[in-house]
Scaffold this active site. Structure first.
Site, PDB file in Angstrom:
ATOM      1  N   GLU A 168      44.695  44.865  32.273  1.00  0.00           N
ATOM      2  CA  GLU A 168      45.057  46.428  33.333  1.00  0.00           C
ATOM      3  C   GLU A 168      43.993  45.881  33.667  1.00  0.00           C
ATOM      4  O   GLU A 168      43.641  46.247  34.847  1.00  0.00           O
ATOM      5  CB  GLU A 168      45.061  47.469  31.651  1.00  0.00           C
ATOM      6  CG  GLU A 168      44.635  49.181  33.015  1.00  0.00           C
ATOM      7  CD  GLU A 168      46.190  48.913  33.558  1.00  0.00           C
ATOM      8  OE1 GLU A 168      45.608  48.983  34.410  1.00  0.00           O
ATOM      9  OE2 GLU A 168      46.744  49.346  32.528  1.00  0.00           O
ATOM     10  N   VAL A 199      43.212  44.457  37.859  1.00  0.00           N
ATOM     11  CA  VAL A 199      43.540  45.665  38.991  1.00  0.00           C
ATOM     12  C   VAL A 199      42.834  46.529  39.303  1.00  0.00           C
ATOM     13  O   VAL A 199      43.453  47.691  38.372  1.00  0.00           O
ATOM     14  CB  VAL A 199      45.549  45.261  39.072  1.00  0.00           C
ATOM     15  CG1 VAL A 199      45.770  45.876  40.517  1.00  0.00           C
ATOM     16  CG2 VAL A 199      46.421  44.733  38.866  1.00  0.00           C
ATOM     17  N   ILE A 203      41.108  51.483  37.392  1.00  0.00           N
ATOM     18  CA  ILE A 203      42.418  53.124  37.237  1.00  0.00           C
ATOM     19  C   ILE A 203      43.108  51.970  37.201  1.00  0.00           C
ATOM     20  O   ILE A 203      44.387  50.558  36.390  1.00  0.00           O
ATOM     21  CB  ILE A 203      43.161  52.712  39.123  1.00  0.00           C
ATOM     22  CG1 ILE A 203      41.540  53.281  40.086  1.00  0.00           C
ATOM     23  CG2 ILE A 203      43.966  53.194  39.614  1.00  0.00           C
ATOM     24  CD1 ILE A 203      41.892  52.897  41.250  1.00  0.00           C
ATOM     25  N   GLY A 240      26.490  44.523  43.801  1.00  0.00           N
ATOM     26  CA  GLY A 240      26.883  44.246  43.330  1.00  0.00           C
ATOM     27  C   GLY A 240      28.309  44.352  43.190  1.00  0.00           C
ATOM     28  O   GLY A 240      28.985  43.540  41.959  1.00  0.00           O
ATOM     29  N   GLU A 266      32.573  39.735  45.259  1.00  0.00           N
ATOM     30  CA  GLU A 266      33.084  38.486  43.806  1.00  0.00           C
ATOM     31  C   GLU A 266      31.999  37.228  44.161  1.00  0.00           C
ATOM     32  O   GLU A 266      30.822  37.654  45.021  1.00  0.00           O
ATOM     33  CB  GLU A 266      34.592  37.994  44.978  1.00  0.00           C
ATOM     34  CG  GLU A 266      35.891  38.575  43.239  1.00  0.00           C
ATOM     35  CD  GLU A 266      36.504  39.454  43.005  1.00  0.00           C
ATOM     36  OE1 GLU A 266      36.031  38.104  41.662  1.00  0.00           O
ATOM     37  OE2 GLU A 266      36.100  40.444  42.368  1.00  0.00           O
ATOM     38  N   ASP A 313      41.059  38.907  47.067  1.00  0.00           N
ATOM     39  CA  ASP A 313      41.160  39.194  46.332  1.00  0.00           C
ATOM     40  C   ASP A 313      41.966  39.992  45.971  1.00  0.00           C
ATOM     41  O   ASP A 313      42.495  40.611  45.173  1.00  0.00           O
ATOM     42  CB  ASP A 313      39.302  40.544  45.555  1.00  0.00           C
ATOM     43  CG  ASP A 313      39.503  40.927  44.742  1.00  0.00           C
ATOM     44  OD1 ASP A 313      39.660  40.126  43.351  1.00  0.00           O
ATOM     45  OD2 ASP A 313      39.601  42.092  45.053  1.00  0.00           O
ATOM     46  N   LYS A 328      45.975  40.838  43.606  1.00  0.00           N
ATOM     47  CA  LYS A 328      46.150  42.004  42.789  1.00  0.00           C
ATOM     48  C   LYS A 328      47.724  42.366  43.086  1.00  0.00           C
ATOM     49  O   LYS A 328      48.820  42.541  42.017  1.00  0.00           O
ATOM     50  CB  LYS A 328      45.058  42.818  43.083  1.00  0.00           C
ATOM     51  CG  LYS A 328      43.588  42.630  42.450  1.00  0.00           C
ATOM     52  CD  LYS A 328      42.282  43.594  43.050  1.00  0.00           C
ATOM     53  CE  LYS A 328      41.362  42.946  42.525  1.00  0.00           C
ATOM     54  NZ  LYS A 328      40.062  43.994  43.657  1.00  0.00           N
TER      55      LYS A 328
HETATM   56  P1  NAP Z   1      29.624  38.110  35.263  1.00  0.00           P
HETATM   57  O1  NAP Z   1      29.125  39.006  35.592  1.00  0.00           O
HETATM   58  O2  NAP Z   1      29.861  36.706  36.636  1.00  0.00           O
HETATM   59  O3  NAP Z   1      29.381  37.165  34.018  1.00  0.00           O
HETATM   60  C1  NAP Z   1      30.512  35.927  33.761  1.00  0.00           C
HETATM   61  C2  NAP Z   1      30.173  35.432  32.497  1.00  0.00           C
HETATM   62  O4  NAP Z   1      31.174  34.278  31.974  1.00  0.00           O
HETATM   63  C3  NAP Z   1      28.992  35.763  31.955  1.00  0.00           C
HETATM   64  O5  NAP Z   1      28.513  35.364  31.323  1.00  0.00           O
HETATM   65  C4  NAP Z   1      29.026  33.855  32.263  1.00  0.00           C
HETATM   66  O6  NAP Z   1      27.683  33.561  31.158  1.00  0.00           O
HETATM   67  C5  NAP Z   1      30.764  33.856  31.132  1.00  0.00           C
HETATM   68  N1  NAP Z   1      30.885  32.143  31.534  1.00  0.00           N
HETATM   69  C6  NAP Z   1      30.879  31.905  33.021  1.00  0.00           C
HETATM   70  N2  NAP Z   1      31.821  30.635  32.946  1.00  0.00           N
HETATM   71  C7  NAP Z   1      31.627  29.598  31.849  1.00  0.00           C
HETATM   72  C8  NAP Z   1      32.220  29.355  30.631  1.00  0.00           C
HETATM   73  N3  NAP Z   1      32.643  27.680  31.093  1.00  0.00           N
HETATM   74  N4  NAP Z   1      31.470  28.938  29.234  1.00  0.00           N
HETATM   75  C9  NAP Z   1      30.788  29.648  29.287  1.00  0.00           C
HETATM   76  N5  NAP Z   1      30.727  31.131  29.925  1.00  0.00           N
HETATM   77  C10 NAP Z   1      30.946  30.951  30.721  1.00  0.00           C
HETATM   78  O7  NAP Z   1      31.417  37.971  35.817  1.00  0.00           O
HETATM   79  P2  NAP Z   1      32.447  39.606  36.107  1.00  0.00           P
HETATM   80  O8  NAP Z   1      32.002  40.197  37.155  1.00  0.00           O
HETATM   81  O9  NAP Z   1      31.666  39.592  34.517  1.00  0.00           O
HETATM   82  O10 NAP Z   1      33.581  39.339  35.947  1.00  0.00           O
HETATM   83  C11 NAP Z   1      34.860  38.666  34.811  1.00  0.00           C
HETATM   84  C12 NAP Z   1      36.157  39.774  35.483  1.00  0.00           C
HETATM   85  O11 NAP Z   1      36.110  40.150  35.457  1.00  0.00           O
HETATM   86  C13 NAP Z   1      36.594  37.888  36.792  1.00  0.00           C
HETATM   87  O12 NAP Z   1      37.396  37.234  36.461  1.00  0.00           O
HETATM   88  C14 NAP Z   1      36.099  38.774  37.755  1.00  0.00           C
HETATM   89  O13 NAP Z   1      37.729  39.181  38.455  1.00  0.00           O
HETATM   90  C15 NAP Z   1      37.321  40.046  36.789  1.00  0.00           C
HETATM   91  N6  NAP Z   1      36.470  41.864  37.381  1.00  0.00           N
HETATM   92  C16 NAP Z   1      35.236  42.150  37.292  1.00  0.00           C
HETATM   93  C17 NAP Z   1      35.221  43.183  37.976  1.00  0.00           C
HETATM   94  C18 NAP Z   1      33.660  43.761  38.165  1.00  0.00           C
HETATM   95  O14 NAP Z   1      33.745  44.926  38.586  1.00  0.00           O
HETATM   96  N7  NAP Z   1      33.576  43.005  38.087  1.00  0.00           N
HETATM   97  C19 NAP Z   1      36.114  44.413  38.124  1.00  0.00           C
HETATM   98  C20 NAP Z   1      37.055  43.813  38.130  1.00  0.00           C
HETATM   99  C21 NAP Z   1      38.233  42.861  37.549  1.00  0.00           C
HETATM  100  P3  NAP Z   1      26.256  34.045  31.848  1.00  0.00           P
HETATM  101  O15 NAP Z   1      25.776  34.591  31.807  1.00  0.00           O
HETATM  102  O16 NAP Z   1      25.386  33.142  30.726  1.00  0.00           O
HETATM  103  O17 NAP Z   1      26.370  32.917  32.927  1.00  0.00           O
HETATM  104  N1  HSE Z   2      35.449  42.206  43.824  1.00  0.00           N
HETATM  105  C1  HSE Z   2      36.001  43.065  44.050  1.00  0.00           C
HETATM  106  C2  HSE Z   2      35.986  44.570  44.827  1.00  0.00           C
HETATM  107  C3  HSE Z   2      35.814  43.364  41.825  1.00  0.00           C
HETATM  108  O1  HSE Z   2      34.922  44.087  45.538  1.00  0.00           O
HETATM  109  O2  HSE Z   2      37.190  45.315  45.122  1.00  0.00           O
HETATM  110  C4  HSE Z   2      36.662  44.567  41.471  1.00  0.00           C
HETATM  111  O3  HSE Z   2      38.019  43.139  40.894  1.00  0.00           O
END
Ligand code: NAP
Ligand code: HSE
Length: 432
Positions: free
Chosen positions: A131, A134, A138, A189, A192, A203, A207
């Protein structure tokens, strides 16, 4: 006390910490709704010494190798929140093969490798839920999979990327340049790790591939999806769009056209009266048209730790409820059939063109003739000196057309590009 649902969390960044903060704040509420508590037993991170605004849950062990979670006997559900392709792919494959449910927010991985991973999940009879992949918080996956399951989906149209929407909103409302607006989005922040994914439409494309699967039960290869980003849009285009009563938005769209699937990600002009045109900042929105329900619109935060964590938690709770077989794609087949794709050159929409030309007799007539010869009918024309221009002998001519097929647009552009009075690559966008 009923046995807890035990989570192995791979990744403790923005989304991992968002999830942990909801689990900490709402433990009682979640237990009441689920009938048992949710407990994080292990967390994998790259750097265990990093200071984090939200602490790792008290009793969870911290591991360096996320693949350990796939084999851990005390993990019921592996939650993949690392992002990236290779490690996440290995982890999810191993966890599914070991008969564990998986929850992920990784749209990139599912767009590239979904076909294989969903087949493996179906073979093992486990859930691969996504969920949060995408539009963050939402609930569009659940809406398509369950709530609108009885509808034939006629169209899904959305603002699927918060970063690009934030940039376009800032260019529109505050008159910022593209570069200034991108810098602000990065500071906030939303972007990506690689912001080209956001601004080049990639991106949103990831989705959209997931949405096509859910809407049509077909696998649409990412490589077949036409994608244009927002990097060539100037404040001038935004100002002209406004003269035509429109806003510019990066739109991901899929629709059924004569039994085939049309899908694309492009910047488009939208009439200001459309709800989608009023979605500003980092917000996302998705409009679904079903044959029975009509139009349904979902709007909310497409990114951010707690908003995205909310979607991750919904998947965890859905999988933790006993009694029903996992529903990964919304269709019973183990492998979805390939999409019956509408050829790109048959796609048709109204168009906006901006031509940068020498201001001299015959130019407008030649452009109008090239469009006419390609079978494209003009709706409106504007020529005004660009206030920022240094050279008044070069002017933008902006043309809005009636509905034009892609193949005719390409033919007209080939003719117009070759005119000696055309001084820059023509800009063109679709009108929704
Ligand atoms: P992030 O803040 O960069 O966090 C990534 C986490 O993964 C960190 O804790 C990092 O460890 C850990 N990590 C990365 N590679 C690793 C490895 N090889 N071994 C162990 N730990 C590892 O990323 P995020 O923003 O939370 O996003 C995570 C996922 O959610 C992505 O697929 C992103 O596209 C998706 N997503 C994000 C959002 C958003 O709003 N951010 C929204 C929708 C979807 P460290 O902390 O030690 O560096
Ligand atoms: N980088 C993405 C965005 C985060 O700006 O929508 C959520 O997938």
């Amino acid at each position: 006390m009923a046995r807890p649902v035990r989570l192995g969390l791979a990744g403790f960044g923005t989304v991992g910490q968002g999830l942990a903060s909801i689990l900490a704040d709402s433990a009682d509420w979640i237990e009441r709704r689920l009938g048992r508590p949710v407990q994080v037993v292990a967390v994998a991170v790259r750097d265990a010494s990093k200071a984090r605004p939200v602490p790792v849950p008290e009793r969870a062990r911290v591991v360096a190798d996320p693949l350990e979670l796939a084999a851990a006997e005390d993990v019921d559900i592996v939650v993949e929140l690392m992002g990236g392709l290779s490690k996440a792919y290995d982890l999810i494959r191993l966890a599914l093969a070991a008969g564990k449910h998986v929850v992920t927010a990784n749209k990139h991985l599912l767009a590239e490798k979904g076909e294989e991973l969903f087949a493996l999940a179906a073979q093992k009879g486990v859930g691969l839920y996504y969920e949060a992949s995408v539009c963050g918080g939402i609930p569009i996956v659940q809406t398509l999979k369950e709530s609108l399951a009885g509808n034939r989906i006629l169209a899904v149209t959305g603002i699927l990327n918060g970063t690009s929407n934030f940039i376009l909103s800032r260019m529109t409302k505050k008159g910022l340049s593209y570069a200034e607006a991108l810098k602000k989005a990065q500071k906030k922040g939303f972007a990506e790790a690689d912001p080209t994914f956001d601004v080049e439409g990639i991106d949103a494309a990831h989705k959209l591939i997931l949405l096509i699967r859910l809407a049509y039960g077909q696998d649409f290869p990412l490589s077949a999806l036409p994608v244009t980003g927002i990097t060539r849009i100037t404040p001038l285009d935004i100002a002209y769009a406004r003269e035509f009563g429109c806003e510019v938005k990066l739109i991901g769209q899929t629709k059924a056209v004569n039994g085939k699937v049309m899908a694309a990600v492009h910047p488009m002009l939208l009439s200001k009266s459309y709800l989608l045109a009023q979605v500003n900042g980092a917000f996302n929105a998705v409009r679904v048209v079903g044959d029975a329900v009509g139009a349904v619109m979902l709007y909310g935060q497409g990114a951010g730790g707690r908003a995205t964590g909310s979607a991750v938690l919904a998947d965890i709770m859905a999988l933790a409820r006993d009694g029903s077989a996992p529903n990964n794609t919304g269709f019973p087949e183990k492998i979805l059939p390939p999409a019956d794709i509408l050829p790109h050159d048959e796609e048709a929409s109204r168009r906006y063109f901006r031509f940068t030309v020498e201001d001299k007799p015959g130019v407008l007539a030649a452009i109008a003739k090239a469009l006419g010869d390609a079978g494209i009918s003009i709706y409106q024309v504007v020529q005004k000196v660009d206030p920022d221009t240094q050279d008044e002998s070069i002017v933008p001519i902006v043309v809005m057309t009636h509905t034009a097929r892609q193949r005719d647009v390409e033919a007209a552009l080939a003719t117009i590009r070759a005119f000696p009075f055309v001084k820059a690559e023509p800009m063109h966008m679709r009108v929704l």
